[in-house]
Design an enzyme around this catalytic site. Structure first.
Site, PDB file in Angstrom:
ATOM      1  N   GLY A  19       0.821  -1.409   0.130  1.00  0.00           N
ATOM      2  CA  GLY A  19      -0.129   0.130   0.026  1.00  0.00           C
ATOM      3  C   GLY A  19       0.796   1.141   0.082  1.00  0.00           C
ATOM      4  O   GLY A  19       0.207   2.281   0.145  1.00  0.00           O
ATOM      5  N   SER A  20       1.881   1.190  -0.498  1.00  0.00           N
ATOM      6  CA  SER A  20       2.555   2.326  -0.519  1.00  0.00           C
ATOM      7  C   SER A  20       2.475   3.571  -1.491  1.00  0.00           C
ATOM      8  O   SER A  20       2.544   4.638  -1.373  1.00  0.00           O
ATOM      9  CB  SER A  20       4.295   2.233  -0.741  1.00  0.00           C
ATOM     10  OG  SER A  20       4.760   1.746  -2.087  1.00  0.00           O
ATOM     11  N   ASN A  21       1.663   3.223  -2.716  1.00  0.00           N
ATOM     12  CA  ASN A  21       1.255   3.662  -3.547  1.00  0.00           C
ATOM     13  C   ASN A  21      -0.129   4.439  -3.023  1.00  0.00           C
ATOM     14  O   ASN A  21      -0.555   5.571  -3.234  1.00  0.00           O
ATOM     15  CB  ASN A  21       0.874   3.135  -4.909  1.00  0.00           C
ATOM     16  CG  ASN A  21       2.152   3.216  -5.868  1.00  0.00           C
ATOM     17  OD1 ASN A  21       2.635   4.262  -6.516  1.00  0.00           O
ATOM     18  ND2 ASN A  21       2.584   2.046  -5.887  1.00  0.00           N
ATOM     19  N   MET A 100      -3.741  -7.023  -7.251  1.00  0.00           N
ATOM     20  CA  MET A 100      -2.938  -7.975  -7.818  1.00  0.00           C
ATOM     21  C   MET A 100      -3.801  -8.757  -8.634  1.00  0.00           C
ATOM     22  O   MET A 100      -3.857 -10.186  -8.927  1.00  0.00           O
ATOM     23  CB  MET A 100      -2.241  -9.008  -6.851  1.00  0.00           C
ATOM     24  CG  MET A 100      -1.093  -8.219  -6.138  1.00  0.00           C
ATOM     25  SD  MET A 100       0.139  -7.279  -7.176  1.00  0.00           S
ATOM     26  CE  MET A 100       1.051  -9.046  -7.728  1.00  0.00           C
ATOM     27  N   HIS A 119       1.851   0.710 -13.236  1.00  0.00           N
ATOM     28  CA  HIS A 119       2.684  -0.631 -13.328  1.00  0.00           C
ATOM     29  C   HIS A 119       4.293  -0.240 -13.455  1.00  0.00           C
ATOM     30  O   HIS A 119       4.357   0.835 -13.774  1.00  0.00           O
ATOM     31  CB  HIS A 119       2.388  -1.184 -14.698  1.00  0.00           C
ATOM     32  CG  HIS A 119       3.077  -2.355 -15.141  1.00  0.00           C
ATOM     33  ND1 HIS A 119       2.826  -3.544 -14.423  1.00  0.00           N
ATOM     34  CD2 HIS A 119       4.221  -2.601 -16.008  1.00  0.00           C
ATOM     35  CE1 HIS A 119       3.561  -4.533 -14.826  1.00  0.00           C
ATOM     36  NE2 HIS A 119       4.358  -4.014 -15.831  1.00  0.00           N
ATOM     37  N   ASP A 155      -2.382  -4.829 -18.182  1.00  0.00           N
ATOM     38  CA  ASP A 155      -1.717  -3.831 -18.413  1.00  0.00           C
ATOM     39  C   ASP A 155      -1.512  -3.343 -19.750  1.00  0.00           C
ATOM     40  O   ASP A 155      -0.250  -3.089 -20.281  1.00  0.00           O
ATOM     41  CB  ASP A 155      -0.225  -4.067 -17.740  1.00  0.00           C
ATOM     42  CG  ASP A 155      -0.109  -4.548 -16.243  1.00  0.00           C
ATOM     43  OD1 ASP A 155      -0.878  -3.966 -15.540  1.00  0.00           O
ATOM     44  OD2 ASP A 155       0.696  -5.676 -15.951  1.00  0.00           O
ATOM     45  N   GLU A 184       7.014   6.199  -8.646  1.00  0.00           N
ATOM     46  CA  GLU A 184       5.632   5.689  -8.636  1.00  0.00           C
ATOM     47  C   GLU A 184       4.943   6.641  -7.777  1.00  0.00           C
ATOM     48  O   GLU A 184       3.691   7.154  -8.065  1.00  0.00           O
ATOM     49  CB  GLU A 184       5.436   4.258  -8.385  1.00  0.00           C
ATOM     50  CG  GLU A 184       5.521   3.178  -9.276  1.00  0.00           C
ATOM     51  CD  GLU A 184       5.593   1.795  -8.844  1.00  0.00           C
ATOM     52  OE1 GLU A 184       4.283   1.694  -8.294  1.00  0.00           O
ATOM     53  OE2 GLU A 184       6.486   1.164  -8.753  1.00  0.00           O
TER      54      GLU A 184
END
Ligand code: GRF
Length: 215
Positions: A19-21, A100, A119, A155, A184
């Protein structure tokens, strides 16, 4: 989709892991380039152990959902539950952030042009899992990340933003992933800002941004 909205755009973020994004998006909404422009209204995880769930709760996201894949007998049941949940939440944008799973075609169709993904490679190179490993094994000197609209493929959707990072001879999967991840965290909020503030249209698979409404 254009600017001119009085209220911040409502985002639903789909996650599966660290969950860093998601965190980067939350931070951008709280005090970064999405402040006043967007807010994360809901986070949906398919994984009960996702660290992203803790981040969502810590940030006070109003609605945090767990749709554990294991609690559905069949894939179609999970897909339907996700579809119905999104329909119910009715966000302005759906952001996939380390989610995912492939989103079912019916859901993709419903959210076409309003569902984004990030991505960790310069698409169309290295789609799918382990993009950084694929890049290293191929021997590219440059990789990066891509934010794109989601279509039915893996993607494959129209590209909104990309940024390159160098690949060094002594890179490991981890060092390359970390270098890409830093970018990102900047690129995803920038792409969300772009799609919320600029008029755009598709020409074939090209996203054409028109004059900025921001002047
Ligand atoms: C990121 O590298 C993202 O590009 C990919 O999965 C990773 C998720 O990381 N789709 P995080 O969960 O956002 O930390």
């Amino acid at each position: 989709m254009t600017t001119g909205r009085a209220e911040p755009a409502r985002l639903a973020v789909l996650v599966s892991g660290r969950g860093s994004n998601l965190q980067a998006i939350l931070d951008a909404c709280a005090r970064g380039e999405l402040a006043g422009l967007a807010r994360v209204e809901a986070v949906i995880s398919d994984n009960p152990r996702a660290q992203a769930l803790d981040r969502a709760r810590a940030a006070g996201v109003p609605m945090v959902y767990l749709l554990a894949r294991s609690s559905f007998r069949r894939r179609e049941e999970y897909d339907r539950a996700l579809d119905e949940l999104l329909e119910h939440l009715h966000p302005d944008l759906v952001c996939l952030a380390g989610y995912m799973r492939l989103v079912a075609p019916a859901t993709v169709a419903r959210w076409r042009g309003r569902m984004l993904n990030i991505h960790p490679a310069l698409l169309p190179a290295f789609p799918g899992l382990h993009a950084q490993r694929q890049a290293l094994e191929y021997g590219v000197r440059v990789s990066g990340c891509t934010v794109h609209l989601v279509d039915e493929g893996m993607d494959t959707g129209p590209i909104l933003l990309q940024e390159a990072v160098p690949v060094y001879p002594d890179d490991t999967e981890d060092t390359l992933a970390a270098r890409i991840l830093q970018v990102e965290h900047r690129l995803y909020p920038a792409a969300i800002r772009l799609i919320l503030t600029r008029r755009w249209r598709l020409e074939g698979r090209k996203v054409i941004f028109e004059e900025s409404d921001e002047g």
